[in-house]
Write an enzyme that holds these catalytic residues in place. Structure first.
Site: not given
Length: 812
Positions: A224, A255, A541
């Protein structure tokens, strides 16, 4: 207590956090080894940019990040803080991203963290470098910020060391030693360290270390790009490391963070650059940090061009340094936590970024010391969640690379996954293709969402079109299939649901110990029951059908159920558990005409008395032997019909020939989900998870407190007396306001809960949303509002079930 002998492999931000958290809980016979120097060991922690954005579609991931922020804010090293809480700002440069920011604002609000949507002017006021004309708005989370990862490692090492934890730098791990299926120690280049428990926190080297213990870790290190500018004239004189919020420009995969008078730029828009863990150099072999690869300038050019556009002040600066830094990616973006299924005592805490590191440290410490994690729901993070095909090298590489590409993408909840597809197809697949099925993926299976062959059913029906977001991966055919199921009969492909066989002379007692209900009943009985953890939280469940004295078939939710059963097998060999899903298939035949279709095809009695509700028996449907279970998750008369995979297509053809002349159809998952919500049936992993107990979730009827002891019984009895929240049925009158799940629920201006499952109810003519609410707000007739993007949708608490409350259609 000193606790067992624990060896943690890796002293990065995860290993240091775990050492700190486990030692504060009293386990101090702990040794942490790392091949590198301390505290900058040379892994991903040593070069991580430190951005901590808490916003995530996953409640668990947000909570792990929130704890990390809280802990790092409390840490310092000789007065230097480990966290700079400058806030996090995401900006939108297009209308679709602006809508996405409203959705993300909904998530973070639902998970209980302060945030707000900003105007363009407010974005520029907070981050003056942003071009006012480029942005349409922003999302601010004030508690986000910059983690100083190496400093945080040092602070946690100091705390753990004071409690007696031993840290050994410059110790390269050569092997994980084992005997009789259990770990015995860790062999390093400086000798062997005995251990009862080994935890792999090796980051990008994790697959290599895990393989030493015979474990296949589905993780890929990918490069990256991170670059740093030289001085930016507009920032001249900035003496503090960071004063502006960390900034994300996700439309361009970018960013930004302050570094005094320069800017750090992170970029995800380049081609995936995977690296095999085996090809990463050791600390001693590498020229510098082994987790840092050479910066590829050509890949970064689009990022620099876009940066100069969004932040015009950077045009007067230059990119002076950059790296291709390695980080761990997984197929679903979540960490890999838990114990090996094959080697007792070998645990992993992998694919964890700085953002979630302290939270993972706490979660793992609780899990190890207490036997379960009480602070976080970890079902999305458990390393044993994967199906076998999801561990194949081809699958892992393809999906990890895809996850890198999509890290900042706007992803719809139903968005189909990419290659490799198809992977698993039911015996009915060819027939479904002939009927022009629209497929989505479920556990690797190609599962129809609807059938274009049913398009003619839409005419003359009242099927409202939902809003644009909800209308993606939707068709009015979904509504037509749901209504037709209620009117005539439909075939549903249920093959994707996991099926386990539990057998042997000890099978009945084994299941009684794990289940909340009485399952070792007469042959032919089917029981809806729960699996609980030791703290009383719902692990799953399931349905349990007793097919013979010592043979049970379990309808499970996924591989974690198989893992849970396997871990609790008695040592005497009296019970065997196997996954029979690949060799079997299932058709749900449901609707008021289901018996009219089925009875002429068999000599067995399928009347109401011949096979009662929640009973099973073996029969022949035409020439196909089946196991028939009389149960239905769409709330209609019918059966789940199981057979072997080789006979699946024959079963399909037999039923279809009988159903089609009666107006019967084939129907997809879209209709199924609408029908099951009308009936109020829960979905594990969506409506209820490990953090919820049966009484909160509305499934307390599945608990038989008068039975012998079962796992979680004592804890559940304590929790029963203090139910403060409830899974609640809401209805929505506006047919366009169909929500999809994870939206916040408001009482006035106060966020009080969040939506789990949602769909339009085509029988009742209203939108349906199940949501977790405080018990005092769960009274029928109470009005609340659901936050949906930038809107508030009015909803009303309703009695459940919404359809057939007397159960007359199911029991007919």
């Amino acid at each position: 207590m000193a606790g067992p002998r624990v060896v943690i492999i890796g002293a990065g931000v995860v290993g240091a956090a775990l050492a700190d958290e486990i030692s504060v809980r009293g386990w101090t016979d702990v040794t942490v080894v790392d091949q590198g120097p301390l505290p900058a060991t040379g892994g991903s922690s040593s070069h991580a940019p430190g951005l901590v954005f808490q916003t995530n579609a996953s409640k668990t991931m947000t909570e792990l990040a929130r704890y990390t922020v809280e802990k790092f804010c409390s840490l310092d090293v000789d007065g230097e803080p480990c966290f700079l809480q400058v806030g996090g700002l995401e900006v939108a440069t297009g209308p679709e991203r602006l809508a996405e920011l409203h959705r993300r604002h909904g998530w973070i609000t639902a998970w209980g963290i302060e945030s707000r949507i900003l105007t363009p002017a407010e974005c520029v006021e907070l981050h003056p470098l942003v071009d006012r004309d480029k942005v349409l708005g922003g999302l601010l989370v004030p508690t986000d910020g910059l983690a100083k990862a190496v400093l945080a490692v040092e602070a946690q090492i100091r705390r753990a060391t004071e409690r007696g934890v031993r840290f050994l730098a410059r110790h390269e791990v050569l092997d994980v030693t084992r005997a009789d299926g259990e770990v015995t120690g860790v062999l390093t280049d400086q000798g062997e360290i005995p251990a009862d428990i080994v935890v792999c926190c090796a980051g990008i080297w994790g697959p290599r270390i895990a393989r030493m213990a015979g474990m296949n870790l589905p993780l890929t290190p990918l490069a990256h790009q991170l670059a740093w500018t030289g001085p930016v004239p507009a920032l001249a004189g900035q003496t503090e490391e960071a004063v502006r919020p960390i900034l994300r420009h996700q439309d361009a995969d970018l960013y930004y963070r302050d570094r005094f008078d320069g800017i750090g730029i992170g970029y995800y828009g380049h081609r995936p650059m995977p690296v095999s863990a085996d090809d990463i150099l050791s600390v001693d072999e590498a020229d510098g940090m082994p987790s840092v690869l050479k910066f590829t300038e050509a890949d970064f050019e689009p990022a620099w061009t876009e940066t100069q556009s969004l932040l015009p002040a950077t045009r007067e600066a230059k990119v002076e340094e950059g790296i291709n830094g390695l980080f761990s990616f997984t197929t679903d973006g979540n960490p890999l936590l838990g114990e090996s299924p094959d080697v007792k005592g070998f645990w992993v805490a992998e694919a964890v970024w700085v953002t979630h590191s302290a939270g993972v440290g706490r979660a793992m410490a609780e899990w190890l010391v207490d036997g379960y994690c009480s602070s976080f729901d970890l079902h999305e993070c458990d390393v044993n969640r994967f199906e076998p095909h999801q561990l194949s090298p081809e699958y892992v590489l393809a999906r990890d690379c895809q996850n890198f590409v999509e890290v900042y993408d706007i992803l719809h909840p139903l968005q189909p996954s990419g290659d490799p597809r198809p992977i698993r197809t039911s015996p009915f697949h060819a027939r479904q293709q002939e009927l022009d099925a629209f497929f989505l993926e479920a556990n690797g299976w190609e599962r129809p969402q609807w059938y274009e062959a049913n398009a003619g059913l839409v005419a003359g029906r009242s099927i409202p079109t939902p809003n644009d977001w909800a209308a993606r991966y939707w068709s009015p055919i979904v509504g037509a299939e749901a209504q037709t199921t209620r009117e005539t009969v439909a075939l549903y492909d249920m093959t994707a649901l996991k099926r386990l066989e539990v057998s042997g002379p000890g099978a009945g007692a084994f299941l009684e110990r794990l289940c909340t209900g009485k399952v070792a009943k007469s042959v032919g009985s089917v029981t809806y029951t729960l699996l609980l953890d030791h703290d009383g939280g719902i692990r799953s469940d399931i349905t349990v059908a007793r097919l013979a004295r010592d043979v049970f078939q379990v309808g499970a939710n996924g591989n974690l159920d198989l893992d849970w059963f396997t871990r609790h097998l008695p040592a005497d060999g009296t019970v065997q558990v196997r996954d029979i899903t690949p060799g079997t298939c299932c058709i749900g035949l449901w609707g008021p005409l289901a018996r009219t279709v089925l009875q002429p095809l068999t000599d067995e009695d399928f009347s109401g008395d011949g096979l009662k509700y929640f009973r099973a028996k073996r029969a022949h449907i035409g020439s196909v032997p089946v196991t028939a279970m009389r149960l239905s998750y769409v709330g209609e008369l019918g059966w789940e019909l199981y057979t072997t995979a080789d006979l699946g297509r024959k079963l399909w053809d037999t039923l279809w020939r009988a159903a089609e002349p009666l107006g019967g159809i084939v129907a997809g998952r879209g209709a199924f989900n609408s029908l099951r919500l009308e009936k109020g049936y829960r979905s594990f992993g969506t409506d209820m998870t490990y953090e919820h107990d049966p009484y909160e979730a509305g499934v307390g009827f599945a608990v038989k407190p008068d039975k012998d002891d079962f796992i979680g019984k004592a804890a559940l009895e304590r929790r029963k007396a203090d139910v403060r929240r409830k899974l609640t049925c809401l209805t929505i009158d506006d047919p366009r306001s169909v929500v999809l799940g994870k939206e916040p629920v408001y009482d006035g201006d106060r966020a009080v809960g969040y939506v789990t499952s949602a769909a339009y109810g085509y029988t009742i003519g209203k939108g349906i949303a199940y949501a977790w609410l405080p018990t005092e707000l769960a009274a029928p007739g109470r009005s609340v509002h659901i936050g949906y993007f930038d809107q508030r949708v009015e909803a009303v608490v309703a009695e459940e079930p919404l359809f057939d409350p007397t159960m007359s259609r199911l029991r007919g």
